[in-house]
Scaffold this active site. Structure first.
Site, PDB file in Angstrom:
ATOM      1  N   GLU A 162       0.829  -1.215   0.000  1.00 18.44           N
ATOM      2  CA  GLU A 162       0.000   0.000   0.000  1.00 18.44           C
ATOM      3  C   GLU A 162       0.860   1.260   0.000  1.00 18.44           C
ATOM      4  O   GLU A 162       0.386   2.363   0.288  1.00 18.44           O
ATOM      5  CB  GLU A 162      -0.979  -0.032   1.176  1.00 18.44           C
ATOM      6  N   HIS A 230      -4.013   1.709   7.624  1.00 18.83           N
ATOM      7  CA  HIS A 230      -2.638   2.002   7.212  1.00 18.83           C
ATOM      8  C   HIS A 230      -1.898   2.528   8.448  1.00 18.83           C
ATOM      9  O   HIS A 230      -2.516   3.187   9.300  1.00 18.83           O
ATOM     10  CB  HIS A 230      -2.586   3.089   6.127  1.00 18.83           C
ATOM     11  N   CYS A 347      -2.657  11.354   3.882  1.00 20.16           N
ATOM     12  CA  CYS A 347      -3.030  10.424   2.794  1.00 20.16           C
ATOM     13  C   CYS A 347      -2.967  11.125   1.445  1.00 20.16           C
ATOM     14  O   CYS A 347      -2.728  10.496   0.425  1.00 20.16           O
ATOM     15  CB  CYS A 347      -4.458   9.931   2.969  1.00 20.16           C
TER      16      CYS A 347
HETATM   17  O1  SUG Z   1      -7.740   2.983   0.717  1.00 20.82           O
HETATM   18  N1  SUG Z   1     -10.481   5.147   0.993  1.00 20.82           N
HETATM   19  C1  SUG Z   1      -9.034   4.949   0.988  1.00 20.82           C
HETATM   20  C2  SUG Z   1      -8.379   5.884   1.959  1.00 20.82           C
HETATM   21  C3  SUG Z   1      -6.892   5.862   1.839  1.00 20.82           C
HETATM   22  C4  SUG Z   1      -6.205   6.625   2.914  1.00 20.82           C
HETATM   23  N2  SUG Z   1      -4.813   6.605   2.716  1.00 20.82           N
HETATM   24  C5  SUG Z   1      -3.889   6.572   3.694  1.00 20.82           C
HETATM   25  N3  SUG Z   1      -4.196   6.244   4.922  1.00 20.82           N
HETATM   26  N4  SUG Z   1      -2.678   6.812   3.368  1.00 20.82           N
HETATM   27  C6  SUG Z   1      -8.690   3.509   1.312  1.00 20.82           C
HETATM   28  O2  SUG Z   1      -9.341   2.902   2.166  1.00 20.82           O
HETATM   29  C7  SUG Z   1     -12.740   4.831   0.160  1.00 20.82           C
HETATM   30  C8  SUG Z   1     -13.476   4.616  -1.124  1.00 20.82           C
HETATM   31  C9  SUG Z   1     -14.961   4.416  -0.967  1.00 20.82           C
HETATM   32  O3  SUG Z   1     -15.380   3.862   0.041  1.00 20.82           O
HETATM   33  O4  SUG Z   1     -15.696   4.800  -1.873  1.00 20.82           O
HETATM   34  C10 SUG Z   1     -11.247   4.619   0.042  1.00 20.82           C
HETATM   35  O5  SUG Z   1     -10.797   3.990  -0.882  1.00 20.82           O
END
Ligand code: SUG
Length: 416
Positions: A162, A230, A347
């Site tokens: 990731e 994460h 993020c």
């Molecule tokens: O991968 N949310 C992302 C958020 C990523 C956050 N990134 C870090 N922590 N670096 C994920 O979970 C939500 C999409 C939706 O539900 O429509 C989403 O993909």
């Protein structure tokens, strides 16, 4: 050559929506079905970049990927009426969270003296697993200078990766050789561990890191189970400072000792669970902050307004600022549209330590360019998207046109 930290923020795409696609991401699950506001979301992102530039930081950006992803719809023979989650996957604007775009090892850390970037395969979540081929195309343009950069394809799908969200770099300064800390998950109760140890180790080998300056650390399964999907939801590092929740790592004392062993100057700021609980840390996204070094040399924390507004967090931060710790300032920013899908200030950015003169200038932000981006967004991004709108041909056209106008404005039509 002067190396600086450049933050590449993801521009929020015109199809930004809340489909509840990420198991283990509490914000995503709890906003499932809500209306989203892509225009406001993208403008919040631009405002964050501008605020950081005003603090003297160097800012770049990455672009939204082509959506809807027609290859996914075709390859999975998605029925738009019955397969709503798969349909939404093809429409997701999740590439905005560029901390998951790649893992970056700056030149001072690598065997060949180049900055290495490996795209993250993001295989755990279907909607994110489709990002990397388009992401890598973009990285190969932005970092095309192969004398200074090496861009790797994502690791094979057998091991989930990731990207930078599970990777921290510490050192005396951005320009000096650092230690790189890879945080992987083994289990997380009902929720998946998205970063596999084998993927982290593969990235370290690909980047030619000195094993003596790489650390592999397990994330606390309790943190994953509480919604820290994460590591950057519970810890952030910058230069000699690690800012972490007490329960971030499976073996906190062992982790701190290993860091101090490799970097004796390390300063570890630990937020105890009895001051800010794991649940509060995850709800407020206190640690999903940008920990930055200002031109004055002072360190500052760019936090989401949700964190500043939570009494326990505010109390702890005010105490931290009164004491003589290494983090001297706190800047709250409004990224609520991204936060509602589980993406805070950290993020939204990918950190690359490099000489800005070696980066394709079309990916670098200036005030004038921020202004023209805002104009395109204000004119082309949909104001509101309801999950029921996904799949509508007219919305698909709006989304495609909006991205095409953005590429045109930036002179990046090769990404069409
Ligand atoms: O991968 N949310 C992302 C958020 C990523 C956050 N990134 C870090 N922590 N670096 C994920 O979970 C939500 C999409 C939706 O539900 O429509 C989403 O993909």
């Amino acid at each position: 050559m002067s190396l600086v930290e450049i933050n590449f923020d993801g521009i929020v795409g015109p199809s930004h929506n809340y489909a509840g696609l990420s198991l283990g991401n509490i914000a995503s699950a709890s906003h499932k079905g809500a209306a989203s506001f892509p225009r406001a979301a993208a403008l919040q992102g631009i405002a964050k970049m501008r605020a950081n530039m005003a603090q003297g930081l160097t800012q770049g950006f990455l672009l939204p990927l082509p959506r809807p992803n027609v290859a996914l719809l075709r390859d999975l023979a998605v029925d738009p009426d019955t397969d709503r989650a798969l349909l939404a996957a093809a429409w997701s604007a999740s590439s905005m969270w560029t901390a998951n775009a790649a893992t970056v090892s700056p030149a001072p850390d690598t065997a060949d003296g180049r900055c290495h970037l490996t795209a993250a395969n993001l295989v755990t979540m279907p909607h994110r697993s489709i990002e990397w081929p388009d992401t890598v195309r973009q990285l190969r343009l932005a970092f095309a200078d192969t004398a200074h950069f090496a861009v790797h394809d994502a690791a094979p799908a057998c091991f989930g990766d990731e990207g930078a969200a599970n990777h921290m770099r510490m050192g005396l300064s951005h320009e000096s050789p650092g230690i790189e800390i890879f945080v992987y998950g083994r289990s997380g109760g009902a929720f998946p561990a998205r970063q596999h140890e084998q993927a982290s180790r593969a990235v370290a080998r690909l980047h030619g890191l000195d094993p003596a300056r790489a650390l592999f650390v397990e994330q606390n399964p309790a943190a994953i189970a509480a919604g820290a999907f994460h590591n950057d939801v519970v810890a952030v590092a910058n230069e000699r400072v690690l800012f972490t929740h007490e329960l971030a790592f499976a073996d906190p004392e062992g982790t701190y000792a290993a860091i101090r062993d490799k970097l004796p100057e390390a300063e570890i700021v630990i937020v105890p669970d009895d001051r800010v609980s794991l649940a509060e840390a995850i709800r407020s996204y206190l640690f999903n902050a940008q920990l930055i070094t200002l031109p004055t040399g002072e360190m500052a924390l760019v936090i989401p307004t949700e964190a500043w507004d939570m009494p326990s967090v505010r109390g702890w931060l005010e105490e931290m600022l009164r004491a003589n710790g290494p983090i001297r300032r706190v800047f709250p920013v409004d990224v609520r549209q991204s936060m509602a899908n589980g993406g805070g200030p950290a993020c939204l950015r990918l950190r690359v330590v490099a000489d800005p003169a070696r980066v394709d200038p079309r990916f670098m932000l200036s005030e004038a360019r921020a202004e023209s981006l805002s104009r395109v967004i204000a004119a082309e991004w949909p104001e509101q998207v309801d999950p029921a709108d996904l799949g509508r041909p007219s919305l698909a056209q709006t989304v495609r046109n909006a991205r095409a106008r953005l590429l045109e404005t930036l002179g990046l039509s090769e990404l069409v």
